[in-house]
Write an enzyme that holds these catalytic residues in place. Structure first.
Site, PDB file in Angstrom:
ATOM      1  N   GLU A 164      -3.084  -0.623   9.351  1.00  0.00           N
ATOM      2  CA  GLU A 164      -3.112   0.223   8.154  1.00  0.00           C
ATOM      3  C   GLU A 164      -4.502   0.538   7.621  1.00  0.00           C
ATOM      4  OE1 GLU A 164      -0.344  -1.100   5.191  1.00  0.00           O
ATOM      5  OE2 GLU A 164       1.328  -0.409   6.399  1.00  0.00           O
ATOM      6  N   GLU A 372       6.249  -1.478  11.700  1.00  0.00           N
ATOM      7  CA  GLU A 372       6.823  -2.012  10.461  1.00  0.00           C
ATOM      8  C   GLU A 372       7.828  -1.012   9.905  1.00  0.00           C
ATOM      9  OE1 GLU A 372       4.136  -3.422   7.344  1.00  0.00           O
ATOM     10  OE2 GLU A 372       2.734  -4.130   8.868  1.00  0.00           O
TER      11      GLU A 372
HETATM   12  C1  BGP Z   1       2.287  -3.147   4.802  1.00  0.00           C
HETATM   13  C2  BGP Z   1       1.523  -4.311   5.326  1.00  0.00           C
HETATM   14  C3  BGP Z   1       2.287  -5.580   5.393  1.00  0.00           C
HETATM   15  C4  BGP Z   1       3.331  -5.771   4.318  1.00  0.00           C
HETATM   16  C5  BGP Z   1       4.092  -4.487   3.996  1.00  0.00           C
HETATM   17  C6  BGP Z   1       4.958  -4.547   2.766  1.00  0.00           C
HETATM   18  O1  BGP Z   1       1.408  -2.332   4.117  1.00  0.00           O
HETATM   19  O2  BGP Z   1       1.029  -4.049   6.614  1.00  0.00           O
HETATM   20  O3  BGP Z   1       1.347  -6.611   5.477  1.00  0.00           O
HETATM   21  O4  BGP Z   1       2.855  -6.459   3.255  1.00  0.00           O
HETATM   22  O5  BGP Z   1       3.240  -3.401   3.856  1.00  0.00           O
HETATM   23  O6  BGP Z   1       4.170  -4.414   1.626  1.00  0.00           O
HETATM   24  P1  BGP Z   1       4.357  -5.310   0.344  1.00  0.00           P
HETATM   25  O7  BGP Z   1       4.271  -6.702   0.815  1.00  0.00           O
HETATM   26  O8  BGP Z   1       3.211  -4.946  -0.525  1.00  0.00           O
HETATM   27  O9  BGP Z   1       5.659  -4.956  -0.216  1.00  0.00           O
END
Ligand code: BGP
Length: 472
Positions: A164, A372
């Site tokens: 990201e 993801e």
């Molecule tokens: C993405 C990241 C993850 C994870 C996910 C969910 O941006 O790569 O590491 O955290 O988002 O986000 P959050 O935990 O802020 O809900």
């Protein structure tokens, strides 16, 4: 109730799940590991990373659960400061051994390791020494770190360079900025430096592991215009330019998009580009692109003299705290009246998933891997130790359904790694916001038992994998 789907996933489709080191491991200052930037900057109201999900301790149990779930692949990240506590130089053998054991066990269970090299965790010592990603010195250190990984873990077939890059510059806890330099200028300098580091990793991988596949993982949010007004339609295009195609074109074409570059120059925030930079980036074409998809966004035009709003650190997505991405003169995000929202106000938009996969594949003609996708929400443990997370099942089912439609549309997709395998420390919201197929018995304030409890979604996903996506 399950839904029958047509058979569109190839027999070698990588059904997986994802995590990241600082969010699950714990032992963040133990066994030779030092602090990372993201760990230092985590919201202090939430659980800290010293225990997280206890994976450093319970990794064997966790991999046994992966086997039971039937995973074909597992995406996890290696912690840079666990491997190189000083950021460079001396290798922490205990750290290497930890990931070696993990990879060996995954291989024994025929689960393909998909390794993220960098998931927000720059060693804090490099931040202090030379300002981290603001200095070109980090490129050599990152390359040296990659060399260690490619040497010790030369049996890993899939690598993700940087997680990201697109989001890192929007979220203040993922990066540290120098208060003496204009923020926007710094962001684009860092982005350029990070792109070079990503390119160096690809070059090194080609030399040391010529058979491995390597690519970045990008957080992608498609932008829709708020209305049919031409200004809003252009605003959506500009949001895509600044938040998606800037990064995609750098990775895939080794070029700055003319619109973005002109915007940066006009605003005096363009990065310093040295003579060989673009050749280095251009010759590092990824084998695939990892896509992190959670939501879409609606944007409207906002004029030049509108207020610039930075995203805040203490964001927990509650009620009036909702924040929208804004760039005066170009666009501002707003709520979408046509999509449901998660508890944290993220737009739930499975069709947007199909839309953006088509869009990216059309433009770049490169295989995609979903690195993801998932629902962060509150999960409740019942008295008889169950978690009925039907909301998560619905979310994942609807997204997998659209994924197969994208495949039917002609998009090449190698795998699907929902976020997350087990509950973990949410980057923005601690342990309240859960994503996993497996519940971890702890909360923000109390470590409790750290017991692993399979949620309803675990049993559902098990069937999805066993039927190769036919039984949704
Ligand atoms: C993405 C990241 C993850 C994870 C996910 C969910 O941006 O790569 O590491 O955290 O988002 O986000 P959050 O935990 O802020 O809900």
């Amino acid at each position: 109730m399950s839904v029958q789907a047509p058979h569109l996933f190839s027999s070698d489709f990588l059904w997986g799940a994802a995590t990241a080191a600082y969010q699950i491991e714990g032992a963040h200052l133990k066994h030779g590991k030092t602090l990372s930037v993201v760990e230092k900057n985590m919201n202090k109201n939430y659980a800290d990373p010293s225990i997280a999900s206890g994976h450093y301790q319970y990794w064997e149990k966790d991999i046994a659960l992966m086997k039971e779930l039937g995973l074909k692949a597992y995406r996890f990240s290696i912690s840079w400061p666990r491997i190189l506590p000083d950021g460079r130089g001396k290798i922490n053998q205990e750290g290497v051994d930890f990931y070696r054991k993990l990879i060996n066990k995954l291989k024994e269970y025929e689960i393909e390791p998909i390794v993220t090299i960098y998931h927000f965790d720059l060693p804090q010592c490099l931040q202090e020494e030379y300002g981290g990603w603001s200095s070109r010195k980090v490129i050599d250190d990152f390359e040296a770190y990659c060399q260690v990984l490619f040497t010790y873990f030369d049996d890993v077939n899939y690598w993700l360079t940087i997680n990201e890059q697109s989001n890192m510059f929007q979220l203040p806890y993922l990066m540290e900025f120098n208060p003496d330099i204009p923020l926007e200028k710094q962001k684009y300098e860092m982005n350029h430096i990070m792109t070079l580091a990503h390119a160096k990793a690809i070059h090194l991988c080609r030399t040391l592991l010529p058979n491995a596949k390597i690519g970045p993982a990008l957080g992608i949010i498609p932008n829709y215009p708020a209305s049919p007004k031409p200004e809003d339609t252009l605003a959506a295009r500009h949001a895509d330019e600044m938040r998606t195609y800037l990064f995609m074109d750098l990775y895939m074409k080794g070029e700055y998009r003319p619109f973005v570059w002109n915007y940066l120059v006009e605003n005096g925030i363009e990065p310093t580009v040295e003579p060989e930079d673009m050749t280095c980036i251009q010759s590092a074409k990824p084998d695939f692109i990892g896509i992190n998809y959670y939501q879409s966004r609606v944007v409207k035009f906002i004029p030049e003299d509108a207020d610039k709003k930075e995203l805040k650190l203490n964001y927990d997505g509650q009620d009036d705290d909702t924040q929208y991405d804004n760039t005066p003169g170009l666009f501002e995000g707003m709520t979408n009246p046509f999509t449901p929202k998660t508890r944290w106000d993220w737009e739930i938009d499975p069709i947007g998933f199909r839309y953006i996969l088509n869009e990216l594949y059309d433009r770049y003609q490169v295989p995609l891997m979903i690195t993801e996708n998932g629902l962060g929400t509150l999960d409740e443990l019942t008295a008889d130790k169950q978690i009925h997370d039907q909301e998560r099942i619905d979310f994942l089912r609807d997204h997998i359904w659209q994924l197969q439609l994208a495949i039917k549309d002609g998009v090449e997709v190698w795998g699907y790694m929902p976020w997350s395998f087990i509950d973990l420390l949410s980057t923005s919201s601690g342990f309240r916001k859960r994503y996993g197929f497996v519940y971890i018995d702890r909360d923000d304030k109390d470590i409790k038992t750290l017991e692993r409890i399979k949620k309803d979604s675990f049993f559902w996903y098990q069937k999805v994998i066993a039927s190769n996506g036919c039984q949704l």
